[in-house]
Scaffold this motif. Sequence first.
Motif, PDB file in Angstrom:
ATOM      1  N   ILE A 125      -7.246   3.200  -3.643  1.00 35.72           N
ATOM      2  CA  ILE A 125      -5.865   2.593  -3.295  1.00 35.72           C
ATOM      3  C   ILE A 125      -5.030   2.704  -4.095  1.00 35.72           C
ATOM      4  N   LEU A 143       0.828  -1.281  -0.006  1.00 31.87           N
ATOM      5  CA  LEU A 143      -0.228  -0.127  -0.019  1.00 31.87           C
ATOM      6  C   LEU A 143       0.934   0.998  -0.090  1.00 31.87           C
ATOM      7  N   LYS A 189      -3.945   5.894   0.360  1.00 31.32           N
ATOM      8  CA  LYS A 189      -5.259   5.554   0.044  1.00 31.32           C
ATOM      9  C   LYS A 189      -6.257   6.720   0.436  1.00 31.32           C
ATOM     10  N   ILE A 215     -13.198   3.231  -1.616  1.00 29.89           N
ATOM     11  CA  ILE A 215     -11.978   3.566  -1.105  1.00 29.89           C
ATOM     12  C   ILE A 215     -11.072   3.528  -2.377  1.00 29.89           C
ATOM     13  N   VAL A 258      -2.274   7.678   4.289  1.00 34.59           N
ATOM     14  CA  VAL A 258      -3.710   7.293   4.422  1.00 34.59           C
ATOM     15  C   VAL A 258      -4.566   8.601   4.779  1.00 34.59           C
ATOM     16  N   HIS A 302      -9.550   7.018   1.905  1.00 31.98           N
ATOM     17  CA  HIS A 302     -10.372   6.281   2.598  1.00 31.98           C
ATOM     18  C   HIS A 302     -11.981   6.901   2.808  1.00 31.98           C
TER      19      HIS A 302
END
Length: 115
Positions: free
Chosen positions: A88, A6, A9, A86, A105, A11
Motif C-alpha cells: 500500500i 490511499l 495498492k 498487500i 488498485v 492486492h
Amino acid sequence: MMIEVLKSKLHCVKITEANLNYMGSITIDEDLMDAANLIAGEKVQIVNNNNGERIETYIIKGERGSGCICLNGAAARKCVVGDTVIIIAYALMDFEEANTFKPTVVFPENNKIVK
C-alpha cells in the motif's frame, strides 16, 4: 487541510524471496510497479495476510516480468516465501482533491498483471 489517503495498492501478491543480507527495502517487479502507479524509492506499507505483520519500507525496482516480490534486510524476518501480502502507498492531498481522487488498485494473478 492535508489528509493522507490511499494512492496505490497491489492486492494479494506472494513473497518470492526474503533476503536478510541486504540493507533494506522491498524489491517489486517493474511491471507490477507500473500497473500500481508506484516508483522506486516510494514509501510503502506491507501488510502480511499470513501473520498480521505490518511494516513500512521503500521500493527498489525489480526485474520486469519476473513477478519478484522480495523483502530485504530486517523486513525479511517478517515473512516467508509464499506469504500473501498487500502493498500500500499513501499520498498527502488537500481535502478537496482527496474527495475526488481515485486510487490505483491492482489485483495481480500469480504476481503477474492480468490483461
